[in-house]
Design an enzyme around this catalytic site. Structure first.
Site, PDB file in Angstrom:
ATOM      1  N   LEU A  83      19.244 -23.226 -32.050  1.00 47.06           N
ATOM      2  CA  LEU A  83      18.665 -21.871 -32.026  1.00 47.06           C
ATOM      3  C   LEU A  83      17.666 -21.564 -33.130  1.00 47.06           C
ATOM      4  CD1 LEU A  83      21.717 -19.797 -30.770  1.00 47.06           C
ATOM      5  CD2 LEU A  83      19.769 -20.685 -29.510  1.00 47.06           C
ATOM      6  N   ASN A 100      12.745 -30.062 -26.085  1.00 47.94           N
ATOM      7  CA  ASN A 100      13.659 -28.922 -26.008  1.00 47.94           C
ATOM      8  C   ASN A 100      13.835 -28.536 -24.547  1.00 47.94           C
ATOM      9  OD1 ASN A 100      15.152 -26.591 -27.022  1.00 47.94           O
ATOM     10  ND2 ASN A 100      13.382 -25.365 -26.423  1.00 47.94           N
ATOM     11  N   HIS A 102      14.516 -25.125 -22.142  1.00 50.22           N
ATOM     12  CA  HIS A 102      14.530 -23.663 -22.164  1.00 50.22           C
ATOM     13  C   HIS A 102      15.015 -23.182 -20.792  1.00 50.22           C
ATOM     14  CE1 HIS A 102      13.398 -19.703 -23.589  1.00 50.22           C
ATOM     15  NE2 HIS A 102      12.853 -19.486 -22.401  1.00 50.22           N
ATOM     16  N   GLU A 172      20.307 -27.413 -15.741  1.00 50.31           N
ATOM     17  CA  GLU A 172      20.130 -28.117 -17.016  1.00 50.31           C
ATOM     18  C   GLU A 172      20.977 -29.372 -17.039  1.00 50.31           C
ATOM     19  OE1 GLU A 172      20.428 -25.530 -20.448  1.00 50.31           O
ATOM     20  OE2 GLU A 172      20.095 -23.825 -19.130  1.00 50.31           O
TER      21      GLU A 172
HETATM   22  C1  GRF Z   1      21.071 -23.467 -22.761  1.00 54.73           C
HETATM   23  O1  GRF Z   1      20.904 -22.295 -22.015  1.00 54.73           O
HETATM   24  C2  GRF Z   1      19.727 -24.050 -23.066  1.00 54.73           C
HETATM   25  O2  GRF Z   1      18.775 -23.782 -22.080  1.00 54.73           O
HETATM   26  C3  GRF Z   1      19.334 -23.334 -24.322  1.00 54.73           C
HETATM   27  O3  GRF Z   1      20.516 -23.097 -25.039  1.00 54.73           O
HETATM   28  C4  GRF Z   1      21.616 -23.164 -24.133  1.00 54.73           C
HETATM   29  C5  GRF Z   1      22.493 -24.273 -24.616  1.00 54.73           C
HETATM   30  O4  GRF Z   1      23.691 -24.228 -23.961  1.00 54.73           O
HETATM   31  N1  GRF Z   1      18.436 -24.143 -25.091  1.00 54.73           N
HETATM   32  P1  GRF Z   1      24.772 -25.346 -24.396  1.00 54.73           P
HETATM   33  O5  GRF Z   1      25.059 -25.127 -25.869  1.00 54.73           O
HETATM   34  O6  GRF Z   1      24.136 -26.679 -24.129  1.00 54.73           O
HETATM   35  O7  GRF Z   1      25.946 -25.071 -23.514  1.00 54.73           O
END
Ligand code: GRF
Length: 187
Positions: A83, A100, A102, A172
């Site tokens: 973050l 990264n 998003h 993701e």
């Molecule tokens: C995900 O929504 C990703 O897109 C963003 O942060 C979140 C990470 O989730 N970068 P996690 O910690 O992998 O569960």
């Protein structure tokens, strides 16, 4: 080829990546870096036998994290729910190798503060028919690096931001590990 992960929270993406590469011959997740001593992802890293490095903002900004990073000789540096803004010295040290993910279709819904549920709230408020994921190279501005991969998902039937978040998170998990593997073939 060595993969380094950066994560700040639960690390469900990091977990998927560690699992995906756990038994690959030519690829390995060699370390997980986090800025959060309470990150849930630390337990997941232990489960996969991945060494972890916990660092402070000072260490990140004083170049100490870069030094530690070099010792692992990474082929790619993957931000998976990290973050903080990534420091330019690390980006400069690994040109074209820091990526990264998003949880939206950049350039929409990007930038400082647009993370997690805030993104999905905005998508819902704008009544967008679809959302999705963007995997991109990291540069010195939040969420502005060149796009590597995008995948959309319909969200017009979603009633809450949590519904959108769930649908996007599944994308993701489904695509991030494979996109990393494809990238590593050229790195
Ligand atoms: C995900 O929504 C990703 O897109 C963003 O942060 C979140 C990470 O989730 N970068 P996690 O910690 O992998 O569960």
């Amino acid at each position: 080829k060595n993969i380094i992960l950066f994560a700040s929270g639960g690390g469900s993406n990091a977990e998927q990546i560690m699992q995906y590469f756990a038994h690959k011959e030519h690829y390995a997740v060699v370390a997980l870096f986090t800025n959060n001593p309470n990150a849930g992802v630390l337990d997941k890293a232990k489960k996969y036998g991945v060494p972890t490095v916990i660092f402070s903002k000072e260490e990140l900004n004083e170049g100490k994290v870069l030094l530690k990073l070099r010792s692992f000789n990474p082929s790619i540096v993957v931000l998976a729910g990290f973050l903080w803004k990534f420091p330019s010295d690390i980006i400069a040290a690994y040109p074209g190798k820091v990526i990264n993910i998003h949880p939206a279709l950049l350039p929409k819904y990007g930038g400082k503060g647009m993370y997690g549920i805030h993104v999905h709230k905005a998508v819902l408020e704008n009544k967008d028919a679809e959302s999705g994921i963007t995997i991109h190279f990291v540069n010195d501005n939040y969420d502005e690096g060149n796009v590597i991969y995008q995948h959309t998902v319909a969200v017009s039937d979603c009633l809450t931001p949590e519904d959108v978040a769930q649908r996007v998170l599944e994308l993701e998990h489904e695509h991030f590990p494979r996109v990393i593997e494809e990238l590593l073939k050229d790195l």
